[in-house]
Design an enzyme around this catalytic site. Sequence first.
Site, PDB file in Angstrom:
ATOM      1  N   LYS A 175       0.859  -1.194   0.000  1.00 34.71           N
ATOM      2  CA  LYS A 175       0.000   0.000   0.000  1.00 34.71           C
ATOM      3  C   LYS A 175       0.881   1.225   0.000  1.00 34.71           C
ATOM      4  O   LYS A 175       1.998   1.200   0.516  1.00 34.71           O
ATOM      5  CB  LYS A 175      -0.874   0.009   1.258  1.00 34.71           C
TER       6      LYS A 175
HETATM    7  N1  GLU Z   1      -7.319   0.188  -3.162  1.00 31.72           N
HETATM    8  C1  GLU Z   1      -8.103  -0.981  -3.421  1.00 31.72           C
HETATM    9  C2  GLU Z   1      -8.152  -1.876  -2.210  1.00 31.72           C
HETATM   10  O1  GLU Z   1      -7.957  -1.447  -1.107  1.00 31.72           O
HETATM   11  C3  GLU Z   1      -7.665  -1.692  -4.678  1.00 31.72           C
HETATM   12  C4  GLU Z   1      -6.298  -2.266  -4.661  1.00 31.72           C
HETATM   13  C5  GLU Z   1      -5.843  -2.808  -5.993  1.00 31.72           C
HETATM   14  O2  GLU Z   1      -6.645  -2.886  -6.912  1.00 31.72           O
HETATM   15  O3  GLU Z   1      -4.663  -3.139  -6.080  1.00 31.72           O
HETATM   16  O4  GLU Z   1      -8.464  -3.040  -2.301  1.00 31.72           O
END
Ligand code: GLU
Length: 421
Positions: free
Chosen positions: A111
Amino acid sequence: MTTLTLEQETNPWEAQAARFDDAAERLNLDEGIKKVLRYPTREIIVHIPVSMDDGTIEVFTGYRVQHSIARGPGKGGIRYAPDVSLDEVRALASWMTWKCAVVNIPFGGAKGGVICDPKKMSQGELERMTRRYTAELMEFIGPEKDVPAPDVNTNEQTMAWIMDTYSMHMRQTVTSVVTGKPLNMGGSRGRREATGRGVSICCDQALKHLGMSVEGCRVIVQGFGNVGSNSAKLLRDKGYTIIGIAEWDGGLYNPNGINIDALLEYRAKHGTINGFDGADAADKNDLLERPCEILIPAATENVITSKNAERIRAKILCEGANGPTTTIADEILSDKKVFVIPDILANAGGVTTSYFEWVQDRMGYFWSEKEVNDRLERIMIDSFDDVLSYATAHKVNNRTAAYMLAIDRVAFTTKQRGMYA
Ligand code: GLU
């Protein structure tokens, strides 16, 4: 009941760690593997200089945390917000590991976040910040290393800038370095709505499981960004009655149902849901506590805490956001017999379709929207069933079951790969 200060209760890393510890204990996880999986593999902090429109230079702090790459490249969004912290990004990175494992896709978890207030920045400032953040992370991201995606306050345009910056450094176009891109540059059909679609599939499955019907099923959605608005729209299209929408700057309530298409049109025109004449104005916090069959927190963390969990009157809590419920609230909801569809299952539709996007980019062959949606539906239904079976087999609630299932899968691979020394 656990006693914690509100600050401890609402620290997302502590919330993640407490659930990890509980699930690891129940799985009787090897102590060494537990140490490996409890903490992120890599935490990167960057200080990003940006020329602002007024001629001054501002320095923003950004993070990228890679929790695990055991099952595949790191995967996870990037968020822009004033209150981003390393602990939050750490928690979100590990949630990505567990989420990808719950839906059994070949990614680890990562993240990113930048401390900034995107509402106060121009497009130019956002673009320069995004490009420099990407440049600082050049050796850490990549299709086989770590693949970012949108999250809170980032979108397809942000992904286009990241893709372009990365590609300029590589001297070739590399579409699969990020997902959630615009369609014309390697994006996938269905990606934009995917998290909301996954949420709506989980709601359908929960109703089936509990013997409830869509007719008369009242839904309240908190957050009207990508996840909240698409969840509301898809659920309304399926016949659910969306009686409440809570946004950061206000709320709406209509016991007969809100017309989501009309609301989306209104919001596009006015920039807010406030003033929409198809519903009454309502207090955004009060809305969470109104009677309904399904409550969908779809914004950020710590929305359901020890302060309001007792007053939640929903039968089903479907977590579109990451970490919307604290561990103390979990205990309260469990006592109240609320059926919780935990975040790492409920909102996994987004990353699942990101996986499809990554696959399509690498093949250079793109699927129809129906193909994408059908594959997503299959994975969501199977994962929902897996979590429920785990819950029954181990006599635990759905959240604990989802963590146990995920940790079991990641631990198995970690052990099988062995420790490189
Ligand atoms: N930000 C989204 C999540 O928390 C998508 C993450 C992604 O598609 O890599 O799942």
